[in-house]
Design a protein around this motif. Structure first.
Motif, PDB file in Angstrom:
ATOM      1  N   UNK B  64      70.988  39.235 -28.375  1.00 46.76           N
ATOM      2  CA  UNK B  64      71.607  39.343 -29.778  1.00 46.76           C
ATOM      3  C   UNK B  64      70.323  39.634 -30.605  1.00 46.76           C
ATOM      4  N   UNK B  65      70.424  40.609 -31.636  1.00 50.25           N
ATOM      5  CA  UNK B  65      69.567  40.968 -32.598  1.00 50.25           C
ATOM      6  C   UNK B  65      69.251  39.578 -33.418  1.00 50.25           C
ATOM      7  N   UNK B  66      67.804  39.559 -33.776  1.00 56.21           N
ATOM      8  CA  UNK B  66      67.248  38.290 -34.360  1.00 56.21           C
ATOM      9  C   UNK B  66      68.207  38.147 -35.764  1.00 56.21           C
ATOM     10  N   UNK B  67      68.586  39.189 -36.585  1.00 51.19           N
ATOM     11  CA  UNK B  67      69.151  38.628 -37.665  1.00 51.19           C
ATOM     12  C   UNK B  67      70.518  38.082 -37.413  1.00 51.19           C
ATOM     13  N   UNK B  68      71.028  38.425 -36.336  1.00 51.09           N
ATOM     14  CA  UNK B  68      72.256  37.577 -36.025  1.00 51.09           C
ATOM     15  C   UNK B  68      72.066  36.309 -35.897  1.00 51.09           C
ATOM     16  N   UNK B  69      70.864  35.657 -35.065  1.00 49.67           N
ATOM     17  CA  UNK B  69      70.543  34.597 -34.983  1.00 49.67           C
ATOM     18  C   UNK B  69      70.474  33.772 -36.182  1.00 49.67           C
ATOM     19  N   UNK B  70      69.321  34.557 -37.138  1.00 41.96           N
ATOM     20  CA  UNK B  70      69.170  33.880 -38.339  1.00 41.96           C
ATOM     21  C   UNK B  70      70.400  33.426 -38.867  1.00 41.96           C
TER      22      UNK B  70
END
Lengths: 151, 151
Positions: B64-70
DNA sequence: AATAAATTATTAGGCAACCTAAATATATAT
DNA sequence: ATATATATTTAGGTTGCCTAATAATTTATT
């Protein structure tokens, strides 16, 4: 998930993986996959002696709330894939049918879905493909039953 | 989809059905299922001699793209399920670890996932469960390969 | 027939789970 | 010293759904 039945763990892992899969990849640049699903269900429900499919029938077929269908049909209509007409017998109802453009779109989509799934069927082999389809359906049954039992 | 190989059609139908299935039903009222997935992957990646997991590792693990994890970590942090700390060796990086509350939450979630999937494994039988998991993984492989070939 | 209840569709607004592009800070390579 | 690469965050968007409320019409009840 510790030191428990490894099959259970394996099942869960494969579900997670599979769930990410984007097998519904829309082949038509201009259509979202939810829209294609709507076109498919209109095609499937349609029969020559009706002037179209009711919104509620699409909603039931796809098991999606009716406002969702309204939106999808709005967009499909403005883009010329379907046509809305009034139902003469029940003036509350709306009849939706595919335009030629709509027919063309699902023709193409259908082609591309078929190709993908045909490839899968070849990849897995006929017997395994049947098995997979059956097991998925059973899984669906299991979770649906479970849902009802719990709530 | 007309008069073609029925196995293909059956596969497609079962996929559509299965896809709707909400097997990730979050058992914790206060956590979204995406958040639970994050907690699981932290738990899985964590090892006693690190101060936490890097954002990018979670992002890779879940694909999953990192901004999603943020975003997910933001919410988990404000609700006290995880803690962020600076990485002392690489000051760009952030280390995330589970709090006791976080541990408790995944304990419960894990319990409930296990119960659901254990029930499924019993329902299908051990052999079929293994088969299903394998077939799903093969299907994943097939579609991933296909994606690469086409684009 | 009149009123109440049910049904069909729409409008309005919201949420989950993602994404990309751009910005910021820091680290590494030239 | 400068350019490039890496790690994360901010900002804003998209898709695919949902619920609640409303409007129009039909059906049932009194």
């Amino acid at each position: 998930m510790k030191n428990r039945n490894p099959v259970v763990h394996k099942l869960l892992e494969s579900f997670v993986q599979f769930h990410k899969l984007n097998w519904k990849q829309s082949p038509m640049v201009s259509l979202k996959s939810s829209e294609i699903m709507v076109l498919f269900s209109i095609k499937k429900l349609m029969n020559p002696d009706t002037p179209g499919i009711k919104m509620s029938d699409i909603s039931n077929a796809l098991r999606v709330a009716s406002p969702t269908i309204t939106q999808l049909i709005n967009s499909l209509e403005t883009n010329g894939f379907v046509e809305r007409t009034m139902d003469k017998e029940d003036r509350r109802a709306v009849r939706v049918k595919l335009t030629d453009k709509g027919e063309g779109a699902i023709e193409k989509a259908s082609e591309s879905f078929y190709e993908a799934f045909n490839g899968l069927a070849e990849f897995l082999g006929e017997e395994n493909s049947n098995l997979l389809a059956d097991l998925l359906s059973q899984t669906f049954t299991y979770f649906e039953k479970r849902k009802k039992e719990i709530f």
